[in-house]
Design a protein around this motif. Structure first.
Motif, PDB file in Angstrom:
ATOM      1  N   PRO A   1       0.803  -1.229   0.000  1.00 33.49           N
ATOM      2  CA  PRO A   1       0.000   0.000   0.000  1.00 33.49           C
ATOM      3  C   PRO A   1       0.833   1.275   0.000  1.00 33.49           C
ATOM      4  CG  PRO A   1       0.003  -0.958   2.181  1.00 33.49           C
ATOM      5  CD  PRO A   1       0.817  -1.880   1.318  1.00 33.49           C
ATOM      6  N   TRP A   2       1.690   1.368  -0.990  1.00 31.35           N
ATOM      7  CA  TRP A   2       2.469   2.578  -1.244  1.00 31.35           C
ATOM      8  C   TRP A   2       2.866   2.543  -2.712  1.00 31.35           C
ATOM      9  CZ3 TRP A   2       4.313  -1.274   2.145  1.00 31.35           C
ATOM     10  CH2 TRP A   2       5.345  -2.079   1.652  1.00 31.35           C
ATOM     11  N   PRO A   3       3.328   3.656  -3.267  1.00 31.88           N
ATOM     12  CA  PRO A   3       3.678   3.663  -4.693  1.00 31.88           C
ATOM     13  C   PRO A   3       4.956   2.877  -4.966  1.00 31.88           C
ATOM     14  CG  PRO A   3       3.288   5.896  -3.870  1.00 31.88           C
ATOM     15  CD  PRO A   3       3.417   5.000  -2.674  1.00 31.88           C
ATOM     16  N   ALA A   4       5.030   2.281  -6.115  1.00 33.09           N
ATOM     17  CA  ALA A   4       6.241   1.575  -6.512  1.00 33.09           C
ATOM     18  C   ALA A   4       7.413   2.544  -6.538  1.00 33.09           C
ATOM     19  CB  ALA A   4       6.053   0.941  -7.889  1.00 33.09           C
ATOM     20  N   GLY A   5       8.554   2.077  -6.057  1.00 32.09           N
ATOM     21  CA  GLY A   5       9.768   2.885  -6.123  1.00 32.09           C
ATOM     22  C   GLY A   5      10.025   3.750  -4.919  1.00 32.09           C
ATOM     23  N   THR A   6       9.105   3.782  -3.946  1.00 28.84           N
ATOM     24  CA  THR A   6       9.308   4.663  -2.800  1.00 28.84           C
ATOM     25  C   THR A   6      10.160   4.027  -1.713  1.00 28.84           C
ATOM     26  OG1 THR A   6       7.267   3.881  -1.763  1.00 28.84           O
ATOM     27  CG2 THR A   6       7.111   5.818  -3.170  1.00 28.84           C
ATOM     28  N   HIS A   7      10.025   2.722  -1.516  1.00 27.94           N
ATOM     29  CA  HIS A   7      10.680   2.033  -0.413  1.00 27.94           C
ATOM     30  C   HIS A   7      11.670   0.999  -0.947  1.00 27.94           C
ATOM     31  CE1 HIS A   7       7.033   3.643   1.289  1.00 27.94           C
ATOM     32  NE2 HIS A   7       7.356   3.257   2.506  1.00 27.94           N
ATOM     33  N   ASP A   8      12.586   0.620  -0.075  1.00 31.11           N
ATOM     34  CA  ASP A   8      13.443  -0.520  -0.371  1.00 31.11           C
ATOM     35  C   ASP A   8      12.548  -1.749  -0.497  1.00 31.11           C
ATOM     36  OD1 ASP A   8      15.267  -2.556  -0.535  1.00 31.11           O
ATOM     37  OD2 ASP A   8      15.990  -2.362   1.533  1.00 31.11           O
ATOM     38  N   SER A   9      12.552  -2.394  -1.647  1.00 29.86           N
ATOM     39  CA  SER A   9      11.635  -3.504  -1.892  1.00 29.86           C
ATOM     40  C   SER A   9      12.340  -4.849  -1.902  1.00 29.86           C
ATOM     41  CB  SER A   9      10.920  -3.305  -3.233  1.00 29.86           C
ATOM     42  OG  SER A   9      11.854  -3.279  -4.303  1.00 29.86           O
ATOM     43  N   SER A  10      13.514  -4.938  -1.241  1.00 23.92           N
ATOM     44  CA  SER A  10      14.284  -6.181  -1.311  1.00 23.92           C
ATOM     45  C   SER A  10      13.493  -7.378  -0.796  1.00 23.92           C
ATOM     46  CB  SER A  10      15.588  -6.036  -0.530  1.00 23.92           C
ATOM     47  OG  SER A  10      15.343  -5.640   0.808  1.00 23.92           O
ATOM     48  N   ALA A  11      12.613  -7.158   0.190  1.00 24.36           N
ATOM     49  CA  ALA A  11      11.814  -8.273   0.711  1.00 24.36           C
ATOM     50  C   ALA A  11      10.784  -8.742  -0.297  1.00 24.36           C
ATOM     51  CB  ALA A  11      11.124  -7.862   2.006  1.00 24.36           C
ATOM     52  N   LEU A  12      10.383  -7.861  -1.204  1.00 25.66           N
ATOM     53  CA  LEU A  12       9.350  -8.200  -2.173  1.00 25.66           C
ATOM     54  C   LEU A  12       9.899  -8.554  -3.544  1.00 25.66           C
ATOM     55  CD1 LEU A  12       6.746  -5.397  -1.314  1.00 25.66           C
ATOM     56  CD2 LEU A  12       6.825  -7.744  -0.467  1.00 25.66           C
ATOM     57  N   ASP A  13      11.163  -8.235  -3.793  1.00 28.00           N
ATOM     58  CA  ASP A  13      11.738  -8.499  -5.110  1.00 28.00           C
ATOM     59  C   ASP A  13      11.702  -9.988  -5.453  1.00 28.00           C
ATOM     60  OD1 ASP A  13      12.223  -5.837  -5.504  1.00 28.00           O
ATOM     61  OD2 ASP A  13      14.350  -5.927  -4.956  1.00 28.00           O
ATOM     62  N   ARG A  14      11.888 -10.825  -4.450  1.00 29.76           N
ATOM     63  CA  ARG A  14      11.938 -12.256  -4.718  1.00 29.76           C
ATOM     64  C   ARG A  14      10.578 -12.838  -5.062  1.00 29.76           C
ATOM     65  NH1 ARG A  14      11.306 -15.415  -0.053  1.00 29.76           N
ATOM     66  NH2 ARG A  14      13.003 -16.794  -0.686  1.00 29.76           N
ATOM     67  N   VAL A  15       9.487 -12.074  -4.788  1.00 32.77           N
ATOM     68  CA  VAL A  15       8.143 -12.519  -5.166  1.00 32.77           C
ATOM     69  C   VAL A  15       7.475 -11.456  -6.037  1.00 32.77           C
ATOM     70  CG1 VAL A  15       7.771 -14.059  -3.207  1.00 32.77           C
ATOM     71  CG2 VAL A  15       7.272 -11.619  -2.955  1.00 32.77           C
ATOM     72  N   ALA A  16       8.294 -10.817  -6.870  1.00 34.82           N
ATOM     73  CA  ALA A  16       7.820  -9.662  -7.636  1.00 34.82           C
ATOM     74  C   ALA A  16       6.612  -9.984  -8.506  1.00 34.82           C
ATOM     75  CB  ALA A  16       8.956  -9.122  -8.506  1.00 34.82           C
ATOM     76  N   ASP A  17       6.491 -11.212  -8.966  1.00 32.38           N
ATOM     77  CA  ASP A  17       5.373 -11.563  -9.835  1.00 32.38           C
ATOM     78  C   ASP A  17       4.032 -11.488  -9.120  1.00 32.38           C
ATOM     79  OD1 ASP A  17       7.132 -11.987 -11.888  1.00 32.38           O
ATOM     80  OD2 ASP A  17       7.115 -14.177 -11.748  1.00 32.38           O
ATOM     81  N   THR A  18       4.045 -11.601  -7.814  1.00 33.90           N
ATOM     82  CA  THR A  18       2.783 -11.594  -7.075  1.00 33.90           C
ATOM     83  C   THR A  18       2.495 -10.265  -6.389  1.00 33.90           C
ATOM     84  OG1 THR A  18       3.775 -12.424  -5.014  1.00 33.90           O
ATOM     85  CG2 THR A  18       3.037 -14.066  -6.627  1.00 33.90           C
ATOM     86  N   VAL A  19       3.440  -9.308  -6.426  1.00 35.77           N
ATOM     87  CA  VAL A  19       3.274  -8.044  -5.715  1.00 35.77           C
ATOM     88  C   VAL A  19       2.488  -7.051  -6.562  1.00 35.77           C
ATOM     89  CG1 VAL A  19       4.448  -6.113  -4.598  1.00 35.77           C
ATOM     90  CG2 VAL A  19       5.433  -8.407  -4.467  1.00 35.77           C
ATOM     91  N   ARG A  20       1.587  -6.339  -5.919  1.00 37.00           N
ATOM     92  CA  ARG A  20       0.842  -5.259  -6.567  1.00 37.00           C
ATOM     93  C   ARG A  20       0.994  -3.995  -5.721  1.00 37.00           C
ATOM     94  NH1 ARG A  20       1.330  -8.728  -9.574  1.00 37.00           N
ATOM     95  NH2 ARG A  20      -0.236  -9.856 -10.824  1.00 37.00           N
ATOM     96  N   TRP A  21       1.736  -3.011  -6.257  1.00 36.87           N
ATOM     97  CA  TRP A  21       1.859  -1.711  -5.599  1.00 36.87           C
ATOM     98  C   TRP A  21       0.623  -0.890  -5.971  1.00 36.87           C
ATOM     99  CZ3 TRP A  21       6.224  -4.312  -7.208  1.00 36.87           C
ATOM    100  CH2 TRP A  21       7.249  -4.447  -6.267  1.00 36.87           C
ATOM    101  N   VAL A  22      -0.210  -0.582  -4.989  1.00 30.92           N
ATOM    102  CA  VAL A  22      -1.487   0.063  -5.299  1.00 30.92           C
ATOM    103  C   VAL A  22      -1.502   1.548  -4.953  1.00 30.92           C
ATOM    104  CG1 VAL A  22      -2.731  -2.106  -4.999  1.00 30.92           C
ATOM    105  CG2 VAL A  22      -2.535  -0.522  -3.050  1.00 30.92           C
TER     106      VAL A  22
END
Length: 376
Positions: free
Chosen positions: A165-186
């Motif tokens: 629940p924040w825009p893509a590119g604002t936070h360090d996304s290292s925890a989500l990069d490994r599951v990037a196919d399932t992540v939706r930045w809304v």
């Protein structure tokens, strides 16, 4: 709860710490075309939406007294299972009862006998894994901060979708990069989306400063005294406060009237600032995994707020308030507009393909993965 054969049944776990998780549910729920059953240790809100059932769960963090009369705290009952989990205390009746209640509802033994088609978890590693082990697809709501620990990685791996629940590119996304196919930045989810500070009755008062606290606690032992000293240190301003001795369910009017808002870096509060287009001073509070610190750093990099690493000293407040007054923040970069509807569309996508859903849920908006805005 009235049921519709054309709509799925969605479960929704709302964490009990603070008010933010419940507030986020309230923002997303009107956009979700589904029947919903909510699980939480919090009491049901008085304005529970139609077609929504609230199941109040037993607490799993209270001390218990055994047959031997000894009082035991769940923190001493191997709650992390050697680092695999965050909170699953051994032998705690509340913990066992709450998971049993969730399982019974998901299986269709409760909530009118309808099995749950998908589950939203905001937030709990243990509930995520438990529900997935029951064979139900899970949508996990992520939190900012360093979520690279093993329990978080396990939960993200188990999820069918992860809502950030924040825009893509604002936070360090290292925890989500490994599951990037399932992540939706809304984008930032705010229940104030669509309201306008320029609407009739909303008049900004020059020199007014509003402090907005939260239900999640603060780093200050005597916050009321700190706010009072800040007010005395800034001649020409008039301070008021919410979340100290006074709590209001809807702070929009007070926030819209303030020239400067002073607040913490909670997700809902920041999204509300964005919806308002506010000039703000943000002071991140200590939270697990540096959640608020991570958000505050993102705001600082984008020039959206004056960020203080800790509560400013009395003689620092005049300069801090003047910096905030001079801001011209482009809060559109936080992507609040439509964020709640985008989150609902993610849930609808997963629930609509559930094994028990008779027909697909109507997702009325597209989900955007490219909400980088000013942060790319």
């Amino acid at each position: 709860m009235s049921s519709s054969a054309a709509r799925p049944l969605v479960g929704w776990y709302v964490h009990h710490h603070g008010a933010g998780h419940r507030t986020r549910f309230s923002a997303v729920r009107p956009h979700l075309d589904a029947d919903v059953v909510v699980f939480s240790s919090l009491a049901a809100p008085t304005d529970l939406p139609p077609d929504t059932t609230w199941v109040e769960l037993e607490r799993d963090d209270a001390p218990t007294t055994g047959a031997d009369g000894v009082v035991r705290h769940p923190a001493d009952a191997s709650p992390t299972a050697g680092g695999l989990l965050h909170w699953a205390p051994v032998g705690h009746p509340g913990h066992t009862a709450r998971l049993g209640r969730i399982a019974a509802t998901i299986a269709g033994a409760a909530a009118g006998g309808r099995p749950v088609d998908a589950m939203v978890v905001d937030v709990s590693v243990e509930v995520t894994l438990f529900v997935r082990l029951l064979g139900v697809e899970v949508v996990v709501v992520s939190q900012p901060g360093d979520r690279t620990d093993q329990p978080h990685r396990l939960a993200y791996d188990a999820a069918s979708r992860v809502i950030a629940p924040w825009p893509a590119g604002t936070h360090d996304s290292s925890a989500l990069d490994r599951v990037a196919d399932t992540v939706r930045w809304v984008g930032g989810i705010s229940r104030q989306d669509g309201r306008r500070a320029s609407a009739p009755g909303h008049v900004t008062v020059p020199g007014s400063v509003l402090f907005v606290g939260g239900a999640g606690g603060s780093d200050h032992d005597d916050l009321s005294a700190s706010v009072a000293r800040a007010a005395r240190a800034t001649p020409g301003t008039t301070w008021s406060a919410l979340g100290l001795d006074t709590w209001v369910d809807d702070p929009w009017g007070a926030m819209a009237a303030a020239e400067v808002v002073v607040t913490w870096a909670g997700q809902n509060t920041v999204a509300d600032l964005a919806a308002l287009g506010a000039r703000a001073v943000v002071v991140p509070q200590s939270r697990p995994f540096d959640e608020q610190l991570t958000t505050a750093r993102a705001l600082d990099r984008a020039g959206l707020a004056v960020v203080a690493s800790s509560w400013p000293a009395d003689d620092e407040w005049p300069a801090v308030i003047e910096r905030a007054r001079a801001l011209r923040p482009d809060w559109s970069a936080w992507q609040v507009e439509g964020a709640a509807a985008r989150a609902a569309a993610v849930v609808a996508e997963v629930a609509g393909r559930g094994t028990h859903a008779v027909g697909p849920a109507r997702a009325t908006v597209a989900v955007h993965d490219d909400l980088a805005g000013a942060f790319s």
